[in-house]
Design an enzyme around this catalytic site. Structure first.
Site, mmCIF file in Angstrom:
data_model
loop_
_atom_site.group_PDB
_atom_site.id
_atom_site.type_symbol
_atom_site.label_atom_id
_atom_site.label_comp_id
_atom_site.label_asym_id
_atom_site.label_seq_id
_atom_site.Cartn_x
_atom_site.Cartn_y
_atom_site.Cartn_z
ATOM 1 N N HIS A 141 81.670 33.992 -68.574
ATOM 2 C CA HIS A 141 81.789 33.671 -67.159
ATOM 3 C C HIS A 141 81.522 32.194 -66.971
ATOM 4 O O HIS A 141 80.658 31.616 -67.622
ATOM 5 C CB HIS A 141 80.810 34.500 -66.322
ATOM 6 C CG HIS A 141 79.415 34.525 -66.863
ATOM 7 N ND1 HIS A 141 79.054 35.305 -67.944
ATOM 8 C CD2 HIS A 141 78.312 33.850 -66.504
ATOM 9 C CE1 HIS A 141 77.784 35.118 -68.219
ATOM 10 N NE2 HIS A 141 77.293 34.230 -67.369
ATOM 11 N N ASP A 192 77.135 34.716 -57.175
ATOM 12 C CA ASP A 192 76.019 35.057 -58.055
ATOM 13 C C ASP A 192 74.907 35.709 -57.222
ATOM 14 O O ASP A 192 74.589 35.267 -56.117
ATOM 15 C CB ASP A 192 75.493 33.798 -58.760
ATOM 16 C CG ASP A 192 74.622 34.139 -59.959
ATOM 17 O OD1 ASP A 192 75.065 33.887 -61.102
ATOM 18 O OD2 ASP A 192 73.490 34.655 -59.759
HETATM 19 P P1 AMP Z 1 74.197 33.833 -67.722
HETATM 20 O O1 AMP Z 1 72.696 33.690 -67.708
HETATM 21 O O2 AMP Z 1 74.935 32.547 -67.977
HETATM 22 O O3 AMP Z 1 74.641 34.946 -68.642
HETATM 23 O O4 AMP Z 1 74.604 34.222 -66.252
HETATM 24 C C1 AMP Z 1 74.562 35.527 -65.756
HETATM 25 C C2 AMP Z 1 74.552 35.420 -64.255
HETATM 26 O O5 AMP Z 1 74.896 36.682 -63.711
HETATM 27 C C3 AMP Z 1 73.209 35.013 -63.664
HETATM 28 O O6 AMP Z 1 73.345 33.803 -62.933
HETATM 29 C C4 AMP Z 1 72.842 36.205 -62.780
HETATM 30 O O7 AMP Z 1 72.187 35.824 -61.587
HETATM 31 C C5 AMP Z 1 74.210 36.823 -62.495
HETATM 32 N N1 AMP Z 1 74.185 38.236 -62.165
HETATM 33 C C6 AMP Z 1 73.534 39.228 -62.817
HETATM 34 N N2 AMP Z 1 73.761 40.402 -62.224
HETATM 35 C C7 AMP Z 1 74.602 40.161 -61.180
HETATM 36 C C8 AMP Z 1 75.191 40.968 -60.158
HETATM 37 N N3 AMP Z 1 74.997 42.294 -60.084
HETATM 38 N N4 AMP Z 1 75.982 40.360 -59.236
HETATM 39 C C9 AMP Z 1 76.191 39.035 -59.276
HETATM 40 N N5 AMP Z 1 75.655 38.222 -60.219
HETATM 41 C C10 AMP Z 1 74.862 38.771 -61.144
#
Ligand code: AMP
Ligand code: ZN
Length: 113
Positions: A99, A29
């Site tokens: 996810h 993440d």
């Molecule tokens: P959610 O809030 O459950 O939809 O989780 C989305 C997650 O994606 C969050 O924890 C973000 O930090 C993560 N995220 C967003 N963009 C990226 C990225 N480019 N690479 C890795 N993680 C990401």
């Protein structure tokens, strides 16, 4: 294609890949909430938990088995870890491609915030 995780799976956006196979992709993440914070993502685009269909049962089970493998490889399985899948706005879902969050490496609070 506007989905961030579909772009990541297509390798259009660089990430720290932890694991990948024919159906699942896992990455670190970008904004970790624990010492270990990994996202396990199906290659198939499924927007929310509500969109999981009858054909997806094996895929969802496989995501959990991949989470177990990563937790074991990262040596946090015995200490403990948390698996979270947010669904829709009030849960905090921000990326609408399902996810599984794998969180570990510190004591977790309950109830979650
Ligand atoms: P959610 O809030 O459950 O939809 O989780 C989305 C997650 O994606 C969050 O924890 C973000 O930090 C993560 N995220 C967003 N963009 C990226 C990225 N480019 N690479 C890795 N993680 C990401
Ligand atoms: Zn997607």
């Amino acid at each position: 294609m506007s989905c961030l995780f579909c772009k990541i799976i297509a390798k259009e956006i660089p990430v720290k890949t932890v694991y990948e196979d024919e159906t699942v992709f896992a990455l670190e993440d970008i904004n970790p909430q624990a010492p270990v914070h990994i996202l396990i993502i199906p290659r198939k685009h499924i927007s929310t938990v509500l969109d999981i269909g009858n054909d997806d049962h094996a895929l969802i089970g496989h995501m959990f088995q991949v989470a177990n493998k990563i937790a074991t490889d990262k040596k946090v399985a015995e200490r403990g870890f948390r698996l979270v899948m947010n669904c829709n706005r009030e849960s905090g879902q921000t990326v609408f491609h399902i996810h599984l969050h794998l969180l570990a490496g510190r004591a977790m609070h309950w109830p979650p915030g």
